[in-house]
Design a protein around this motif. Structure first.
Motif, PDB file in Angstrom:
ATOM      1  N   ILE A   1      13.909 -23.613   9.107  1.00 45.25           N
ATOM      2  CA  ILE A   1      14.349 -22.228   9.268  1.00 45.25           C
ATOM      3  C   ILE A   1      14.283 -21.575   7.896  1.00 45.25           C
ATOM      4  O   ILE A   1      14.741 -22.141   6.908  1.00 45.25           O
ATOM      5  CB  ILE A   1      15.794 -22.150   9.822  1.00 45.25           C
ATOM      6  N   THR A   2      13.692 -20.386   7.838  1.00 41.94           N
ATOM      7  CA  THR A   2      13.602 -19.666   6.574  1.00 41.94           C
ATOM      8  C   THR A   2      14.243 -18.289   6.718  1.00 41.94           C
ATOM      9  O   THR A   2      14.380 -17.761   7.824  1.00 41.94           O
ATOM     10  CB  THR A   2      12.132 -19.495   6.130  1.00 41.94           C
ATOM     11  N   PHE A   3      14.623 -17.750   5.578  1.00 38.78           N
ATOM     12  CA  PHE A   3      15.178 -16.399   5.512  1.00 38.78           C
ATOM     13  C   PHE A   3      14.379 -15.635   4.469  1.00 38.78           C
ATOM     14  O   PHE A   3      14.138 -16.145   3.373  1.00 38.78           O
ATOM     15  CB  PHE A   3      16.655 -16.433   5.088  1.00 38.78           C
ATOM     16  N   VAL A   4      13.968 -14.419   4.797  1.00 43.76           N
ATOM     17  CA  VAL A   4      13.178 -13.616   3.868  1.00 43.76           C
ATOM     18  C   VAL A   4      14.105 -12.688   3.081  1.00 43.76           C
ATOM     19  O   VAL A   4      15.197 -12.341   3.558  1.00 43.76           O
ATOM     20  CB  VAL A   4      12.095 -12.806   4.615  1.00 43.76           C
ATOM     21  N   PRO A   5      13.691 -12.284   1.899  1.00 39.67           N
ATOM     22  CA  PRO A   5      14.522 -11.361   1.112  1.00 39.67           C
ATOM     23  C   PRO A   5      14.847 -10.102   1.908  1.00 39.67           C
ATOM     24  O   PRO A   5      14.000  -9.553   2.613  1.00 39.67           O
ATOM     25  CB  PRO A   5      13.640 -11.047  -0.098  1.00 39.67           C
ATOM     26  N   GLY A   6      16.090  -9.668   1.811  1.00 44.75           N
ATOM     27  CA  GLY A   6      16.567  -8.494   2.532  1.00 44.75           C
ATOM     28  C   GLY A   6      17.192  -8.813   3.878  1.00 44.75           C
ATOM     29  O   GLY A   6      17.923  -8.002   4.448  1.00 44.75           O
ATOM     30  N   GLU A   7      16.938 -10.011   4.397  1.00 44.59           N
ATOM     31  CA  GLU A   7      17.491 -10.419   5.695  1.00 44.59           C
ATOM     32  C   GLU A   7      18.992 -10.692   5.563  1.00 44.59           C
ATOM     33  O   GLU A   7      19.458 -11.194   4.546  1.00 44.59           O
ATOM     34  CB  GLU A   7      16.768 -11.674   6.178  1.00 44.59           C
ATOM     35  N   LEU A   8      19.726 -10.351   6.614  1.00 46.65           N
ATOM     36  CA  LEU A   8      21.153 -10.662   6.645  1.00 46.65           C
ATOM     37  C   LEU A   8      21.356 -12.018   7.318  1.00 46.65           C
ATOM     38  O   LEU A   8      20.673 -12.341   8.287  1.00 46.65           O
ATOM     39  CB  LEU A   8      21.932  -9.589   7.406  1.00 46.65           C
ATOM     40  N   ALA A   9      22.298 -12.791   6.798  1.00 42.33           N
ATOM     41  CA  ALA A   9      22.592 -14.119   7.343  1.00 42.33           C
ATOM     42  C   ALA A   9      24.092 -14.340   7.328  1.00 42.33           C
ATOM     43  O   ALA A   9      24.835 -13.613   6.662  1.00 42.33           O
ATOM     44  CB  ALA A   9      21.887 -15.192   6.514  1.00 42.33           C
ATOM     45  N   VAL A  10      24.530 -15.347   8.058  1.00 38.07           N
ATOM     46  CA  VAL A  10      25.951 -15.692   8.134  1.00 38.07           C
ATOM     47  C   VAL A  10      26.177 -16.989   7.361  1.00 38.07           C
ATOM     48  O   VAL A  10      25.407 -17.942   7.502  1.00 38.07           O
ATOM     49  CB  VAL A  10      26.397 -15.871   9.611  1.00 38.07           C
ATOM     50  N   VAL A  11      27.231 -17.024   6.559  1.00 37.80           N
ATOM     51  CA  VAL A  11      27.570 -18.234   5.815  1.00 37.80           C
ATOM     52  C   VAL A  11      28.248 -19.198   6.780  1.00 37.80           C
ATOM     53  O   VAL A  11      29.325 -18.913   7.301  1.00 37.80           O
ATOM     54  CB  VAL A  11      28.499 -17.929   4.628  1.00 37.80           C
ATOM     55  N   LYS A  12      27.601 -20.326   7.039  1.00 40.10           N
ATOM     56  CA  LYS A  12      28.158 -21.334   7.936  1.00 40.10           C
ATOM     57  C   LYS A  12      29.140 -22.230   7.203  1.00 40.10           C
ATOM     58  O   LYS A  12      30.197 -22.572   7.703  1.00 40.10           O
ATOM     59  CB  LYS A  12      27.045 -22.171   8.559  1.00 40.10           C
ATOM     60  N   GLU A  13      28.768 -22.642   5.981  1.00 38.75           N
ATOM     61  CA  GLU A  13      29.627 -23.501   5.165  1.00 38.75           C
ATOM     62  C   GLU A  13      29.190 -23.396   3.721  1.00 38.75           C
ATOM     63  O   GLU A  13      28.187 -22.770   3.404  1.00 38.75           O
ATOM     64  CB  GLU A  13      29.586 -24.952   5.646  1.00 38.75           C
ATOM     65  N   ILE A  14      29.970 -24.034   2.863  1.00 42.10           N
ATOM     66  CA  ILE A  14      29.628 -24.088   1.449  1.00 42.10           C
ATOM     67  C   ILE A  14      29.601 -25.548   1.041  1.00 42.10           C
ATOM     68  O   ILE A  14      30.569 -26.280   1.282  1.00 42.10           O
ATOM     69  CB  ILE A  14      30.646 -23.295   0.601  1.00 42.10           C
ATOM     70  N   ARG A  15      28.485 -25.979   0.479  1.00 42.23           N
ATOM     71  CA  ARG A  15      28.338 -27.356  -0.013  1.00 42.23           C
ATOM     72  C   ARG A  15      28.142 -27.287  -1.514  1.00 42.23           C
ATOM     73  O   ARG A  15      27.075 -26.867  -1.976  1.00 42.23           O
ATOM     74  CB  ARG A  15      27.144 -28.050   0.630  1.00 42.23           C
ATOM     75  N   GLY A  16      29.145 -27.692  -2.239  1.00 41.34           N
ATOM     76  CA  GLY A  16      29.069 -27.605  -3.699  1.00 41.34           C
ATOM     77  C   GLY A  16      28.998 -26.152  -4.106  1.00 41.34           C
ATOM     78  O   GLY A  16      29.928 -25.397  -3.883  1.00 41.34           O
ATOM     79  N   VAL A  17      27.854 -25.751  -4.695  1.00 43.04           N
ATOM     80  CA  VAL A  17      27.678 -24.360  -5.106  1.00 43.04           C
ATOM     81  C   VAL A  17      26.604 -23.655  -4.279  1.00 43.04           C
ATOM     82  O   VAL A  17      26.076 -22.636  -4.690  1.00 43.04           O
ATOM     83  CB  VAL A  17      27.324 -24.280  -6.613  1.00 43.04           C
ATOM     84  N   LYS A  18      26.308 -24.202  -3.105  1.00 39.80           N
ATOM     85  CA  LYS A  18      25.272 -23.627  -2.240  1.00 39.80           C
ATOM     86  C   LYS A  18      25.883 -23.047  -0.971  1.00 39.80           C
ATOM     87  O   LYS A  18      26.716 -23.674  -0.327  1.00 39.80           O
ATOM     88  CB  LYS A  18      24.244 -24.691  -1.837  1.00 39.80           C
ATOM     89  N   LEU A  19      25.414 -21.862  -0.622  1.00 38.58           N
ATOM     90  CA  LEU A  19      25.779 -21.286   0.669  1.00 38.58           C
ATOM     91  C   LEU A  19      24.830 -21.870   1.714  1.00 38.58           C
ATOM     92  O   LEU A  19      23.616 -21.893   1.514  1.00 38.58           O
ATOM     93  CB  LEU A  19      25.611 -19.766   0.655  1.00 38.58           C
ATOM     94  N   ILE A  20      25.385 -22.350   2.810  1.00 35.35           N
ATOM     95  CA  ILE A  20      24.581 -22.844   3.924  1.00 35.35           C
ATOM     96  C   ILE A  20      24.559 -21.724   4.960  1.00 35.35           C
ATOM     97  O   ILE A  20      25.609 -21.338   5.478  1.00 35.35           O
ATOM     98  CB  ILE A  20      25.152 -24.151   4.517  1.00 35.35           C
ATOM     99  N   LEU A  21      23.356 -21.227   5.232  1.00 35.15           N
ATOM    100  CA  LEU A  21      23.213 -20.029   6.064  1.00 35.15           C
ATOM    101  C   LEU A  21      22.695 -20.336   7.454  1.00 35.15           C
ATOM    102  O   LEU A  21      21.954 -21.294   7.657  1.00 35.15           O
ATOM    103  CB  LEU A  21      22.237 -19.053   5.396  1.00 35.15           C
ATOM    104  N   ARG A  22      23.101 -19.475   8.400  1.00 36.28           N
ATOM    105  CA  ARG A  22      22.534 -19.520   9.750  1.00 36.28           C
ATOM    106  C   ARG A  22      22.110 -18.096  10.087  1.00 36.28           C
ATOM    107  O   ARG A  22      22.555 -17.127   9.478  1.00 36.28           O
ATOM    108  CB  ARG A  22      23.512 -20.072  10.766  1.00 36.28           C
ATOM    109  N   LYS A  23      21.208 -17.988  11.049  1.00 31.12           N
ATOM    110  CA  LYS A  23      20.680 -16.683  11.440  1.00 31.12           C
ATOM    111  C   LYS A  23      21.813 -15.796  11.984  1.00 31.12           C
ATOM    112  O   LYS A  23      22.688 -16.268  12.703  1.00 31.12           O
ATOM    113  CB  LYS A  23      19.586 -16.829  12.510  1.00 31.12           C
TER     114      LYS A  23
END
Length: 146
Positions: free
Chosen positions: A120-142
């Motif tokens: 699954i990819t997200f393009v610049p400008g796309e809105l996404a929902v933060v599912k969780e945070i792992r360390g310093v990374k946002l884990i996104l879902r559509k």
């Protein structure tokens, strides 16, 4: 004579619970109190007292801890990064797990971002929902379309 040890254990566990407020020793304090009562009633029967301690502690842990955690967690307010979970963010750099890259803007800060599933990819400008945070990374879902 076992009674005094069970009472002492009860008091120690209670003090630890009061100092930490972490719901960690209260279950065992209940078990030691039950073992104390059994030792007063039956006299020095260590095997029975230990069995009562273990059984009562496990029963309290299994049946009351989930309820207590739910009740206590309901009153806590999420702060800092926990408050980002469930929020809508704007992708600022292509998010692609296979290429190990991606970024998103959340509350005015740029975060490293990854998709919840490879492929699954997200393009610049796309809105996404933060599912969780792992360390310093946002884990996104559509984000679902309204």
């Amino acid at each position: 004579m076992d009674s005094i040890y069970w009472l002492l254990l009860f008091l120690i566990l209670l003090v630890i619970e009061v100092l930490t407020m972490g719901l960690t020793t209260i279950w065992f304090a209940g078990g030691s109190l039950a073992a104390f009562i059994v030792s007063l009633i039956l006299g020095d029967m260590l095997e029975i007292e230990v069995a009562v301690f273990v059984i009562v502690s496990v029963v309290l842990l299994l049946f009351t801890r989930p309820w207590a955690m739910r009740y206590l967690n309901r009153r806590t307010t999420r702060t800092n990064v926990d408050s980002l979970i469930g929020s809508i963010v704007r992708v600022t750099e292509l998010v692609d797990n296979i290429m190990e890259k991606g970024a998103a803007q959340a509350e005015g800060k740029t975060w490293t971002a990854r998709a919840e599933e490879d492929g699954i990819t997200f393009v610049p400008g796309e809105l996404a929902v933060v599912k969780e945070i792992r360390g310093v990374k946002l884990i996104l879902r559509k984000k679902k379309e309204d």
